[in-house]
Design a protein around this motif. Structure first.
Motif, PDB file in Angstrom:
ATOM      1  N   TYR A   5      25.513  33.134  52.755  1.00 27.62           N
ATOM      2  CA  TYR A   5      24.254  33.843  52.559  1.00 27.62           C
ATOM      3  C   TYR A   5      23.167  32.887  52.054  1.00 27.62           C
ATOM      4  N   HIS A   6      23.534  32.034  51.109  1.00 23.54           N
ATOM      5  CA  HIS A   6      22.584  31.065  50.553  1.00 23.54           C
ATOM      6  C   HIS A   6      22.069  30.120  51.648  1.00 23.54           C
ATOM      7  N   ALA A   7      22.979  29.647  52.509  1.00 22.24           N
ATOM      8  CA  ALA A   7      22.586  28.740  53.589  1.00 22.24           C
ATOM      9  C   ALA A   7      21.650  29.442  54.573  1.00 22.24           C
ATOM     10  N   LYS A   8      21.900  30.713  54.857  1.00 17.28           N
ATOM     11  CA  LYS A   8      21.006  31.460  55.750  1.00 17.28           C
ATOM     12  C   LYS A   8      19.597  31.527  55.172  1.00 17.28           C
ATOM     13  N   GLU A   9      19.519  31.797  53.877  1.00 19.22           N
ATOM     14  CA  GLU A   9      18.214  31.868  53.221  1.00 19.22           C
ATOM     15  C   GLU A   9      17.505  30.512  53.253  1.00 19.22           C
ATOM     16  N   LYS A  13      14.070  29.525  55.313  1.00 21.89           N
ATOM     17  CA  LYS A  13      12.904  28.984  54.617  1.00 21.89           C
ATOM     18  C   LYS A  13      12.492  27.607  55.134  1.00 21.89           C
ATOM     19  N   ARG A  14      13.457  26.728  55.386  1.00 22.67           N
ATOM     20  CA  ARG A  14      13.144  25.331  55.685  1.00 22.67           C
ATOM     21  C   ARG A  14      13.159  24.954  57.164  1.00 22.67           C
ATOM     22  N   LEU A  15      13.896  25.678  57.994  1.00 24.01           N
ATOM     23  CA  LEU A  15      13.998  25.295  59.401  1.00 24.01           C
ATOM     24  C   LEU A  15      13.491  26.369  60.358  1.00 24.01           C
ATOM     25  N   ALA A  16      14.071  27.536  60.307  1.00 24.06           N
ATOM     26  CA  ALA A  16      13.855  28.529  61.358  1.00 24.06           C
ATOM     27  C   ALA A  16      12.544  29.305  61.224  1.00 24.06           C
ATOM     28  N   LYS A  17      12.117  29.585  60.016  1.00 22.37           N
ATOM     29  CA  LYS A  17      10.917  30.368  59.734  1.00 22.37           C
ATOM     30  C   LYS A  17      11.017  31.821  60.197  1.00 22.37           C
ATOM     31  N   ARG A  18      12.145  32.200  60.754  1.00 21.53           N
ATOM     32  CA  ARG A  18      12.401  33.577  61.176  1.00 21.53           C
ATOM     33  C   ARG A  18      13.819  33.957  60.751  1.00 21.53           C
ATOM     34  N   GLY A  19      14.078  35.235  60.602  1.00 25.34           N
ATOM     35  CA  GLY A  19      15.362  35.682  60.097  1.00 25.34           C
ATOM     36  C   GLY A  19      16.410  36.006  61.140  1.00 25.34           C
ATOM     37  N   ARG A  20      16.055  35.946  62.426  1.00 22.12           N
ATOM     38  CA  ARG A  20      17.035  36.292  63.457  1.00 22.12           C
ATOM     39  C   ARG A  20      18.149  35.257  63.515  1.00 22.12           C
ATOM     40  N   LEU A  21      19.380  35.734  63.658  1.00 27.22           N
ATOM     41  CA  LEU A  21      20.558  34.865  63.656  1.00 27.22           C
ATOM     42  C   LEU A  21      20.502  33.837  64.779  1.00 27.22           C
ATOM     43  N   GLU A  22      20.137  34.257  65.986  1.00 30.71           N
ATOM     44  CA  GLU A  22      20.076  33.344  67.128  1.00 30.71           C
ATOM     45  C   GLU A  22      19.081  32.224  66.874  1.00 30.71           C
ATOM     46  N   ARG A  23      17.963  32.560  66.272  1.00 25.65           N
ATOM     47  CA  ARG A  23      16.918  31.576  65.968  1.00 25.65           C
ATOM     48  C   ARG A  23      17.416  30.567  64.924  1.00 25.65           C
ATOM     49  N   MET A  24      18.106  31.063  63.889  1.00 24.95           N
ATOM     50  CA  MET A  24      18.625  30.162  62.853  1.00 24.95           C
ATOM     51  C   MET A  24      19.636  29.181  63.435  1.00 24.95           C
ATOM     52  N   TYR A  25      20.548  29.678  64.275  1.00 25.44           N
ATOM     53  CA  TYR A  25      21.548  28.797  64.861  1.00 25.44           C
ATOM     54  C   TYR A  25      20.939  27.811  65.849  1.00 25.44           C
ATOM     55  N   GLU A 114      36.622  39.657  55.673  1.00 21.58           N
ATOM     56  CA  GLU A 114      35.823  40.052  54.519  1.00 21.58           C
ATOM     57  C   GLU A 114      34.335  39.784  54.740  1.00 21.58           C
ATOM     58  N   LYS A 115      34.018  38.606  55.268  1.00 20.59           N
ATOM     59  CA  LYS A 115      32.623  38.227  55.516  1.00 20.59           C
ATOM     60  C   LYS A 115      32.158  38.591  56.923  1.00 20.59           C
ATOM     61  N   LYS A 116      33.085  39.108  57.751  1.00 24.13           N
ATOM     62  CA  LYS A 116      32.808  39.506  59.125  1.00 24.13           C
ATOM     63  C   LYS A 116      32.223  38.358  59.942  1.00 24.13           C
ATOM     64  N   SER A 117      32.975  37.246  59.967  1.00 22.72           N
ATOM     65  CA  SER A 117      32.553  36.101  60.753  1.00 22.72           C
ATOM     66  C   SER A 117      33.706  35.577  61.601  1.00 22.72           C
ATOM     67  N   PRO A 124      37.099  21.698  64.535  1.00 21.74           N
ATOM     68  CA  PRO A 124      37.310  22.587  63.384  1.00 21.74           C
ATOM     69  C   PRO A 124      35.972  23.047  62.800  1.00 21.74           C
ATOM     70  N   PRO A 125      35.920  24.261  62.278  1.00 21.72           N
ATOM     71  CA  PRO A 125      34.654  24.808  61.785  1.00 21.72           C
ATOM     72  C   PRO A 125      34.243  24.255  60.430  1.00 21.72           C
ATOM     73  N   PHE A 126      32.943  24.275  60.203  1.00 25.91           N
ATOM     74  CA  PHE A 126      32.361  23.950  58.911  1.00 25.91           C
ATOM     75  C   PHE A 126      31.700  25.193  58.355  1.00 25.91           C
ATOM     76  N   LEU A 127      31.714  25.327  57.043  1.00 23.02           N
ATOM     77  CA  LEU A 127      30.963  26.362  56.359  1.00 23.02           C
ATOM     78  C   LEU A 127      29.769  25.676  55.725  1.00 23.02           C
TER      79      LEU A 127
END
Length: 140
Positions: A5-9, A13-25, A114-117, A124-127
């Motif tokens: 959640y912290h990374a999404k915020e 703020k610093r990269l995407a400027k929008r809250g949509r998941l597709e835009r952030m990724y 639990e986090k629905k991801s 291998p994945p990174f968090l």
């Protein structure tokens, strides 16, 4: 890559400027393309472009065929944050529907109910823990 959640915020703020998941990724993948990787230890990795640094931790995953992954997610009816790293696809949908769009093959598979991801990819994945300004030694 999966986001806390912290990374999404921070990304919002610093990269995407929008809250949509597709835009952030999509902004995250552009950042990763221009970044260099610094392995701090076996668990922590930093990706930096000289101005910003993405701090990540490695997640444990299983190597499974697509058919085995489909069996694992078959009964899940909730929407999950699904990431297919190789195809650079990220969306909120049902895991079974999402896995059907992934090509056949063997993938690293990570599921957190639990986090629905859900993560599927060849690596291998990174968090992602946070996005912060780069420190002096990360700027060169």
């Amino acid at each position: 890559m999966l986001l806390t959640y912290h990374a999404k915020e921070r990304l919002k703020k610093r990269l995407a400027k929008r809250g949509r998941l597709e835009r952030m990724y999509s902004e995250l993948w552009v950042f990763l393309d221009r970044s260099k990787r610094i392995d701090v230890n076996e668990k922590i990795t930093i990706f930096t472009d000289g101005r910003k640094a993405l701090v990540c931790t490695r997640l444990d995953c299983e190597r499974l065929q697509k058919s085995e992954i489909l069996e694992r997610v078959r009964g899940i009816m909730d929407s999950y944050e699904c990431v297919y790293f190789d195809g650079r696809v990220a969306k909120v949908t049902r895991p079974e529907k999402f896995i059907e769009t992934v090509p056949d093959g063997e993938y690293c598979f990570y599921l957190n109910g639990e986090k629905k991801s859900l993560y599927v990819g060849s690596e291998p994945p990174f968090l992602v823990i946070t996005l912060r300004p780069a420190k002096r030694e990360e700027r060169s």
